[in-house]
Enzyme design. Structure first.
Site, PDB file in Angstrom:
ATOM      1  N   TYR A 144      21.626   1.245 -14.705  1.00  0.00           N
ATOM      2  CA  TYR A 144      20.889   1.646 -14.556  1.00  0.00           C
ATOM      3  C   TYR A 144      21.312   0.628 -13.032  1.00  0.00           C
ATOM      4  O   TYR A 144      21.605   0.025 -13.205  1.00  0.00           O
ATOM      5  CB  TYR A 144      19.755   2.446 -15.346  1.00  0.00           C
ATOM      6  N   ASP A 239      25.920  -6.012 -11.502  1.00  0.00           N
ATOM      7  CA  ASP A 239      24.883  -5.699 -11.094  1.00  0.00           C
ATOM      8  C   ASP A 239      24.128  -7.021 -11.706  1.00  0.00           C
ATOM      9  O   ASP A 239      24.377  -6.719 -13.021  1.00  0.00           O
ATOM     10  CB  ASP A 239      24.363  -3.830 -11.413  1.00  0.00           C
ATOM     11  N   LYS A 267      14.853  -9.284  -8.274  1.00  0.00           N
ATOM     12  CA  LYS A 267      13.579  -9.854  -7.961  1.00  0.00           C
ATOM     13  C   LYS A 267      13.524 -11.514  -7.867  1.00  0.00           C
ATOM     14  O   LYS A 267      12.633 -11.910  -8.448  1.00  0.00           O
ATOM     15  CB  LYS A 267      12.290  -9.107  -8.257  1.00  0.00           C
TER      16      LYS A 267
END
Length: 433
Positions: A144, A239, A267
């Protein structure tokens, strides 16, 4: 069981928020029941509005590597907020953050701040297409990379938890430009590139899959992905929204010794505040406006609150790394996984799992989990019972089996022992049907 205050809050939220939540996985659809509503957090603990305390292994889905409300991070945000929350012009904090990322991750020579992991991956793909003049990207089934159209094709995580392998609203032409192969399958990747290599702009991968549980790459797999991309003139995008600064200061690239052309972060670089970034080779990043023609912008990108929090967190990590904090987190995660598997054997319940860096995964599955197919074959109804049993014991895991769990720097021996004791009781109860 979720308390009455949380149940009332959820009923109220459903009247004005879609599904009562602002991110689908929060709705507990994968495990059933009603979500608990957070009131506050402190260190490794989260407190809900009913007054229950949980040992938290969700950690806001990963970025709270220093736990909840760390005093130094709270102080940095508070002091920065008194000077202003957003300016629309540059601040020196943005430069300091970029310098820190480049220092920790050598493959990153220039950085662009954004506001989320989705923005980071979306922007990296746009850059890869511009740099190569090609249209197709390759992603791995179950990985994802955010909710941009290009990535909602055979995605894992919350998409899988809702039973939606693809999302309505994604144009067919966009879906057709996203090619997929199984994670950890070098043969399938080589076959795809042999057929379509000249059309492929980039291959994007979670170096350790964190959205189908926690699934590490087979030995040599990431090196193979790197070599295949090189052979066909495609770019490699790591990623590292989840793995960045969690597997080590240099993330997965440091852990596995494989350099990406472009890297995305989430984050964790804001200590949990909304932020993301992408970076990579200087020649590629110089194609981004205003240096080059590839446009990407954002009013709140690099906002001072996220930069102050993130810089504080990363500086603390740099010091803690010298004292073995990454080894400690991995050792604690391994203890949880080993206990889970041992209890499975004791009570005749198929179990497996893995832990690496500050990530871990627990599966009700016989045999290793190596890709999305094997992860999806795990007994998710049994995980739901396990999840609620642990929650009743004051331990909060991810409300979906196809998600990674997270250790923080502030989880200690006491929390691990309490978790193991609770796990023993819950697994015993599962064995009784």
């Amino acid at each position: 069981m979720t308390g009455q205050a949380s149940k009332a809050a959820y009923a109220k939220a459903q009247q004005v928020l879609v599904g009562g939540v602002n991110s689908p996985v929060r709705a507990f659809r994968a495990v059933g029941g009603t979500p608990y509503f957070a009131a506050r957090g402190e260190g490794p603990y989260l407190y809900d509005i009913d007054g229950n305390r949980y040992i938290d292994y969700l950690m806001s889905w990963g970025p709270l590597i220093w736990g909840h409300a760390h005093p130094d991070i709270v102080q940095a945000v508070t002091e920065t907020a008194t000077k202003g929350t957003s300016f629309g012009v540059p601040t020196e904090l943005e430069t300091e953050m970029a310098e820190t990322i480049c220092r920790f991750v050598p493959s990153v020579e220039k950085v662009r701040m954004v506001n989320s992991g989705t923005e980071a991956t979306m922007s990296a793909i746009r850059l890869a297409r511009a740099a190569t003049g090609r249209q197709y990207i390759v992603k791995f089934v179950g990985c994802y990379h955010g909710h941009a159209d290009s990535f909602l094709v055979k995605a894992g995580s919350g998409v899988a938890a809702l039973g939606l392998p693809d999302s309505p609203g994604v144009p067919q032409t966009t879906a057709e430009r996203t090619l997929t192969v199984p994670y950890n399958d070098e043969v399938a990747l080589r076959a795809l590139f042999a057929e379509r290599g000249s059309e492929i702009a980039a291959v994007i991968v979670e170096p350790v899959a964190g959205n189908m549980g926690c699934v590490r790459p087979r030995p040599g797999y990431l090196e193979a992905v790197r070599n295949i991309a090189n052979e066909h003139g495609a770019l490699l995008i790591f990623d590292e929204v989840i793995t960045g600064f969690r597997l080590g200061l240099g993330g997965a690239q440091e852990r596995f010794g494989v350099k990406a052309d472009l890297t995305t972060f989430g984050k964790v670089i804001g200590a949990g505040l909304p932020v993301g970034a992408y970076g990579g080779r200087r020649d590629l990043m110089q194609m981004i406006a205003p240096e080059g023609p590839v446009y990407q912008g954002g009013t709140l990108s690099g906002n001072p609150l996220a930069m102050a929090a993130g810089l504080t967190s990363l500086r603390m990590l740099e010091e803690a790394a010298k004292r073995g904090i990454y080894e400690q987190m991995e050792a604690y995660g391994k203890r949880l996984v080993d206990t889970f598997c041992d209890l499975g054997k004791k009570y005749g319940i198929p179990t497996t799992g893995d832990a690496i860096g500050g990530m871990f995964g627990l599966f009700f599955h016989e045999g290793p989990v190596v890709d999305f197919a094997t992860a999806s074959a795990s007994n998710q109804s049994l995980y739901a019972r396990f999840f609620h049993g642990m929650l009743a014991e004051g331990v909060a895991f991810a409300p979906a089996q196809l998600e990674s769990g997270f250790m923080s720097c502030v989880h200690g021996e006491s929390e691990i022992e309490q978790t193991i004791a609770a796990m023993e009781r819950v697994m015993a109860s599962l064995s009784q049907g």
